[in-house]
Design a protein around this motif. Structure first.
Motif, PDB file in Angstrom:
ATOM      1  N   HIS A 274       8.992  -3.577  26.348  1.00 42.64           N
ATOM      2  CA  HIS A 274       9.485  -2.625  25.358  1.00 42.64           C
ATOM      3  C   HIS A 274       8.484  -2.584  24.204  1.00 42.64           C
ATOM      4  CE1 HIS A 274      13.202  -2.663  27.575  1.00 42.64           C
ATOM      5  NE2 HIS A 274      13.407  -3.937  27.313  1.00 42.64           N
ATOM      6  N   SER A 275       7.866  -1.433  23.982  1.00 45.04           N
ATOM      7  CA  SER A 275       6.868  -1.280  22.923  1.00 45.04           C
ATOM      8  C   SER A 275       7.379  -0.298  21.886  1.00 45.04           C
ATOM      9  CB  SER A 275       5.540  -0.791  23.497  1.00 45.04           C
ATOM     10  OG  SER A 275       4.967  -1.773  24.328  1.00 45.04           O
ATOM     11  N   ALA A 276       7.398  -0.744  20.641  1.00 42.96           N
ATOM     12  CA  ALA A 276       7.920   0.077  19.547  1.00 42.96           C
ATOM     13  C   ALA A 276       6.824   0.387  18.547  1.00 42.96           C
ATOM     14  CB  ALA A 276       9.064  -0.646  18.847  1.00 42.96           C
ATOM     15  N   VAL A 277       6.940   1.548  17.905  1.00 42.79           N
ATOM     16  CA  VAL A 277       6.009   1.943  16.861  1.00 42.79           C
ATOM     17  C   VAL A 277       6.817   2.571  15.729  1.00 42.79           C
ATOM     18  CG1 VAL A 277       5.566   4.178  17.984  1.00 42.79           C
ATOM     19  CG2 VAL A 277       3.923   3.279  16.314  1.00 42.79           C
ATOM     20  N   ALA A 278       6.396   2.320  14.498  1.00 39.99           N
ATOM     21  CA  ALA A 278       7.096   2.852  13.327  1.00 39.99           C
ATOM     22  C   ALA A 278       6.087   3.295  12.285  1.00 39.99           C
ATOM     23  CB  ALA A 278       8.027   1.790  12.737  1.00 39.99           C
ATOM     24  N   LEU A 279       6.499   4.260  11.470  1.00 46.47           N
ATOM     25  CA  LEU A 279       5.702   4.709  10.332  1.00 46.47           C
ATOM     26  C   LEU A 279       6.482   4.450   9.054  1.00 46.47           C
ATOM     27  CD1 LEU A 279       4.365   8.171  11.585  1.00 46.47           C
ATOM     28  CD2 LEU A 279       3.062   6.040  11.374  1.00 46.47           C
ATOM     29  N   ALA A 280       5.804   3.898   8.060  1.00 41.04           N
ATOM     30  CA  ALA A 280       6.450   3.623   6.772  1.00 41.04           C
ATOM     31  C   ALA A 280       5.537   4.066   5.639  1.00 41.04           C
ATOM     32  CB  ALA A 280       6.756   2.133   6.638  1.00 41.04           C
ATOM     33  N   ARG A 281       6.186   4.400   4.526  1.00 44.26           N
ATOM     34  CA  ARG A 281       5.439   4.725   3.315  1.00 44.26           C
ATOM     35  C   ARG A 281       6.288   4.316   2.112  1.00 44.26           C
ATOM     36  NH1 ARG A 281       2.448  10.312   3.080  1.00 44.26           N
ATOM     37  NH2 ARG A 281       4.390  10.918   4.091  1.00 44.26           N
ATOM     38  N   GLY A 282       5.660   3.653   1.156  1.00 45.41           N
ATOM     39  CA  GLY A 282       6.364   3.257  -0.048  1.00 45.41           C
ATOM     40  C   GLY A 282       7.561   2.357   0.186  1.00 45.41           C
ATOM     41  N   GLY A 283       7.512   1.545   1.212  1.00 41.59           N
ATOM     42  CA  GLY A 283       8.600   0.623   1.490  1.00 41.59           C
ATOM     43  C   GLY A 283       9.730   1.208   2.317  1.00 41.59           C
ATOM     44  N   ASN A 284       9.587   2.462   2.751  1.00 44.84           N
ATOM     45  CA  ASN A 284      10.634   3.119   3.530  1.00 44.84           C
ATOM     46  C   ASN A 284      10.148   3.476   4.930  1.00 44.84           C
ATOM     47  OD1 ASN A 284      12.597   3.300   1.349  1.00 44.84           O
ATOM     48  ND2 ASN A 284      11.216   4.830   0.456  1.00 44.84           N
TER      49      ASN A 284
ATOM     50  N   LYS B 120       0.859  -1.182   0.000  1.00 42.80           N
ATOM     51  CA  LYS B 120       0.000   0.000   0.000  1.00 42.80           C
ATOM     52  C   LYS B 120       0.900   1.239   0.000  1.00 42.80           C
ATOM     53  CE  LYS B 120      -3.623  -2.396   2.649  1.00 42.80           C
ATOM     54  NZ  LYS B 120      -4.702  -2.338   1.659  1.00 42.80           N
ATOM     55  N   PRO B 121       1.560   1.521  -1.127  1.00 38.71           N
ATOM     56  CA  PRO B 121       2.614   2.545  -1.153  1.00 38.71           C
ATOM     57  C   PRO B 121       2.164   3.973  -0.896  1.00 38.71           C
ATOM     58  CG  PRO B 121       2.127   1.760  -3.370  1.00 38.71           C
ATOM     59  CD  PRO B 121       1.405   0.841  -2.440  1.00 38.71           C
ATOM     60  N   THR B 122       0.897   4.283  -1.104  1.00 35.49           N
ATOM     61  CA  THR B 122       0.453   5.659  -0.897  1.00 35.49           C
ATOM     62  C   THR B 122      -0.047   5.899   0.522  1.00 35.49           C
ATOM     63  OG1 THR B 122      -1.799   5.192  -1.668  1.00 35.49           O
ATOM     64  CG2 THR B 122      -0.172   5.867  -3.325  1.00 35.49           C
ATOM     65  N   ALA B 123      -0.239   4.844   1.274  1.00 28.05           N
ATOM     66  CA  ALA B 123      -0.751   4.962   2.631  1.00 28.05           C
ATOM     67  C   ALA B 123       0.394   5.159   3.627  1.00 28.05           C
ATOM     68  CB  ALA B 123      -1.553   3.716   3.000  1.00 28.05           C
ATOM     69  N   LEU B 124       0.064   5.684   4.790  1.00 30.51           N
ATOM     70  CA  LEU B 124       1.011   5.794   5.890  1.00 30.51           C
ATOM     71  C   LEU B 124       0.739   4.620   6.820  1.00 30.51           C
ATOM     72  CD1 LEU B 124       3.273   7.590   7.015  1.00 30.51           C
ATOM     73  CD2 LEU B 124       1.519   8.833   8.313  1.00 30.51           C
ATOM     74  N   ILE B 125       1.733   3.751   6.946  1.00 32.53           N
ATOM     75  CA  ILE B 125       1.537   2.490   7.671  1.00 32.53           C
ATOM     76  C   ILE B 125       2.085   2.580   9.086  1.00 32.53           C
ATOM     77  CG2 ILE B 125       1.834   0.002   7.593  1.00 32.53           C
ATOM     78  CD1 ILE B 125       0.398   1.197   5.139  1.00 32.53           C
ATOM     79  N   ILE B 126       1.279   2.137  10.024  1.00 27.06           N
ATOM     80  CA  ILE B 126       1.690   2.101  11.431  1.00 27.06           C
ATOM     81  C   ILE B 126       2.046   0.662  11.795  1.00 27.06           C
ATOM     82  CG2 ILE B 126       0.985   2.521  13.823  1.00 27.06           C
ATOM     83  CD1 ILE B 126      -1.176   4.443  12.647  1.00 27.06           C
ATOM     84  N   GLY B 127       3.295   0.440  12.145  1.00 26.24           N
ATOM     85  CA  GLY B 127       3.729  -0.869  12.619  1.00 26.24           C
ATOM     86  C   GLY B 127       4.012  -0.792  14.111  1.00 26.24           C
TER      87      GLY B 127
END
Length: 204
Positions: free
Chosen positions: A115-125, A72-79
């Motif tokens: 330990h809780s981690a969160v990340a944001l990705a878009r377009g594979g980055n 989903k390259p146009t979306a902002l992904i929350i991991g």
């Protein structure tokens, strides 16, 4: 969130994480990441026997976000991901109620870290990542108290890395809790919201 902003997608099937985001007023879609968490953990530990447990949580959250963002390259992904650290060991979700019992007995009367981690990705980055730690101490509960908890909680104890959900009857097993509530639940919401405001994805 206006139409010019990217859609938000949670790369997790966790009902708790989804509820946290929706309770915060975020409109999100859900697309659970298909990643081999055990392989990632094993690879990191094979490369460095002393790898920090925070780094493991961070890598898992980032990989989940990255994997979904490629689809989903146009979306902002929350991991997001969470690990339990105790006396130099990483704990995983117990496979059975008996494993949960053994784990809780080992943690009884002692302090462990989440330990809780969160990340944001878009377009594979990966565009942003953050980690928070909470410290929790279980009280020296009796075997009878443990049995009563396990009977009441049932198979739900196998769904979390700590074999407990503090928002339920497991709270009776604790002596003290030091850390943000959302961190304990597996998704540090306040730093995530701050980043979304910085990006003007939500109103500042």
């Amino acid at each position: 969130m206006s139409s010019e902003h990217p859609s938000l997608v949670l790369a997790s099937g966790s009902a708790t994480r989804r509820a946290l985001l929706e309770a915060a007023g975020l409109a999100i879609d859900v697309s659970p990441a298909d990643v081999d968490e055990a392989a990632i953990r094993d690879s990191m530990r094979a490369s460095d026997a002393h790898v920090s447990h925070e780094s493991v949580a961070d890598a898992l959250a980032a990989e989940k976000a990255r994997a979904v963002s490629e689809k989903k390259p146009t979306a902002l992904i929350i991991g997001a991901d969470q690990v339990l650290s105790f006396e130099g060991r990483l704990f995983e979700k117990p496979a059975s109620i008996e494993e949960a019992r053994a784990q809780l007995i080992e943690l009884r009367g002692k302090t462990h870290a989440l330990h809780s981690a969160v990340a944001l990705a878009r377009g594979g980055n990966i565009e942003w990542r953050h980690i928070e730690t909470a410290k929790l101490k279980l009280r020296a509960f009796s075997d009878a108290a443990l049995d009563a908890y396990l009977l009441r909680a049932g198979e739900a104890v196998t769904t979390s890395v700590g074999a407990y959900q503090i928002e339920g009857p497991a709270i009776q097993l604790f002596e003290s809790i030091d850390g943000d509530h959302t961190t304990i639940l597996g998704l540090p919401v306040l730093p995530l919201l701050a980043e979304l405001r910085r990006r003007e994805v939500i109103i500042a």
